[in-house]
Enzyme design. Structure first.
Site, mmCIF file in Angstrom:
data_model
loop_
_atom_site.group_PDB
_atom_site.id
_atom_site.type_symbol
_atom_site.label_atom_id
_atom_site.label_comp_id
_atom_site.label_asym_id
_atom_site.label_seq_id
_atom_site.Cartn_x
_atom_site.Cartn_y
_atom_site.Cartn_z
ATOM 1 C CG ASP A 94 -0.527 -0.088 2.538
ATOM 2 O OD1 ASP A 94 0.681 -0.362 2.715
ATOM 3 O OD2 ASP A 94 -1.325 0.095 3.478
ATOM 4 C CG ASP A 135 -4.623 -1.467 8.189
ATOM 5 O OD1 ASP A 135 -4.431 -2.371 7.351
ATOM 6 O OD2 ASP A 135 -3.780 -1.152 9.049
HETATM 7 C C1 GLA Z 1 -0.268 -2.801 8.347
HETATM 8 C C2 GLA Z 1 -0.433 -1.358 7.888
HETATM 9 C C3 GLA Z 1 -0.965 -1.316 6.461
HETATM 10 C C4 GLA Z 1 -0.164 -2.202 5.520
HETATM 11 C C5 GLA Z 1 0.060 -3.581 6.134
HETATM 12 C C6 GLA Z 1 0.986 -4.443 5.330
HETATM 13 O O1 GLA Z 1 -1.502 -3.412 8.465
HETATM 14 O O2 GLA Z 1 -1.313 -0.683 8.749
HETATM 15 O O3 GLA Z 1 -1.017 0.018 6.002
HETATM 16 O O4 GLA Z 1 1.056 -1.596 5.201
HETATM 17 O O5 GLA Z 1 0.578 -3.493 7.457
HETATM 18 O O6 GLA Z 1 0.395 -4.781 4.128
#
Ligand code: GLA
Length: 400
Positions: free
Chosen positions: A49, A191
């Protein structure tokens, strides 16, 4: 057998009742409403992301519930009941500044602060929070709080963002800013997008370069499949350390390669040939191959070939273990046990360094796979894992 219990989510009625009861006992009178927003499982597309890449989350049925009442002054009164303890905070909107409030207040009050960065002013409010999203498990319990509070503040202040996907995308930005600039965790937008932009029965193909999305039908039932979540209960934290280092390495690699984000790399071999640092090269290889795995995964799902996605899930985990180095012994043991017990595919999900693994399984095999993970944890002297069922659920909304 007790350890094989799949921990259920609260029903919406149950969550709303808990948040409302806490509101009534804490503040007297009733809230303007109850809003809820879910945790997530990312099916594939990890650590992509913040590289402008692709990811594919689903929303969980596990949600955070917020009962909230608008005030006509600038006071903020909060009570939160997470895993039994009730915490309180009382102050004013102007007290909500990064670094000055306890971390749980940051996820709630940080939203009011973050709206303010967009010159959107919220009034004071009274709010109670409660949740069945497991905390510190890598299932985005913090995003669930931010998004539930965001939906509530949006509605009681009449901003009208929660009613459309464009508005929700703006709420995602507000919530990510809370996480990045108020709480201090430099995460991407996976997320919060999962919590606010998913549809029930679908996975969300999220393009983090331009924020565009596609709803991908993800009908596990139709193929008699289940997505088992194995919570390793190994500690996980993104606010510090290794997560930030991974991101910094990706940004340094992008600078070195003269691109804005690693998403722009089309010729991986040519890019790798230009990176002398072996560790940086492996990080880049993970990101670039993982983005391609998301494309391939979605193509299979859209062709009705859900049964064929296992190798992509497995390759994703292996890349996160060997190239990106964000797994841990508990995650590797969970994944290996699930694969050996006949899972179609298994991988870690979320940021890593602990948290959860997911296993795609034939419904009949779910208990065997779960039992294999429990047995392997006992054998390695790890605490017993917790188990959840990842059912593709709806984004956050007003509940009552
Ligand atoms: C966490 C972060 C997300 C993403 C994931 C890995 O959940 O909050 O933004 O980077 O790790 O995919």
């Amino acid at each position: 057998m007790d350890t094989l219990q799949i921990v259920p989510a609260w029903s919406a009625t149950e969550g709303a009742r808990r948040a409302s009861e806490l509101f009534e006992t804490t503040f007297q009178g009733t809230a303007d409403g109850v809003w809820a927003s879910p945790g997530r499982v990312n099916i594939i597309g990890e650590h992509t992301d913040y590289n402008g890449g692709l990811c594919l989350p689903i929303a969980l049925p596990h949600r955070t519930y917020v009962a909230l009442r608008r005030r006509s002054d600038d006071e903020v009164h909060l009570a939160s009941a997470f895993e039994g303890d009730v915490l309180h905070w009382d102050g004013r909107l102007s007290d909500l500044q990064p670094g000055t409030v306890p971390s749980w207040v940051g996820y709630v009050g940080g939203m009011a602060w973050s709206f303010g960065r967009d010159e959107i002013t919220v009034t004071g409010f009274d709010a109670t929070l409660t949740s069945c999203v497991p905390t510190a498990a890598g299932l985005s319990s913090s995003a669930a709080v931010e998004c539930a509070v965001g939906l509530a503040l949006d509605e009681v202040n009449g901003f009208g963002l929660g009613g459309s996907d464009e508005g929700r995308a703006q709420l995602v930005t507000v919530a990510v800013r809370t996480e990045n600039d108020f709480v201090g965790a430099r995460t991407g937008d996976l997320d919060q997008s999962a919590s606010l932009r998913t549809h029930e029965g679908h996975a969300l193909l999220l393009d983090c370069l331009d924020g565009s999305t596609r709803q991908v039908p993800f009908d596990l039932d139709a193929q008699n499949l289940e997505l088992l979540v194995i919570d390793t209960r190994a500690t996980h934290s993104h606010a510090t350390g290794a997560y930030g280092q991974r991101r910094a390495t990706c940004e340094a690699a992008a600078t070195l390669l003269g691109v804005e984000t690693l998403r722009e790399i089309t010729d991986l071999d040519a890019a790798l040939a230009r990176i002398s640092d072996e560790e940086m090269a492996r990080r880049v290889r993970h990101v670039v191959t993982e983005i391609q795995r998301v494309r391939d995964f979605v193509a299979l799902v859209e062709a009705g070939r859900l049964l064929d996605v296992g190798p992509l899930m497995n390759a994703s985990h292996d890349s996160l273990r060997d190239d990106y180095e964000v797994t841990c012994p508990e995650l590797d043991v969970a994944v290996d046990a699930a694969r050996s017990a006949g899972a179609i595919g298994a991988r870690m999900t979320g940021g890593g360094f602990g948290g959860c693994a997911i296993a795609l399984v034939d419904a009949e095999k779910r208990d065997d796979v779960a039992a294999a993970a429990v047995a392997a944890f006992a054998e390695h002297g790890f605490a017993a894992p917790r188990l959840y069922a990842a059912i593709p659920s709806a984004a956050g909304s007003r509940i009552s």
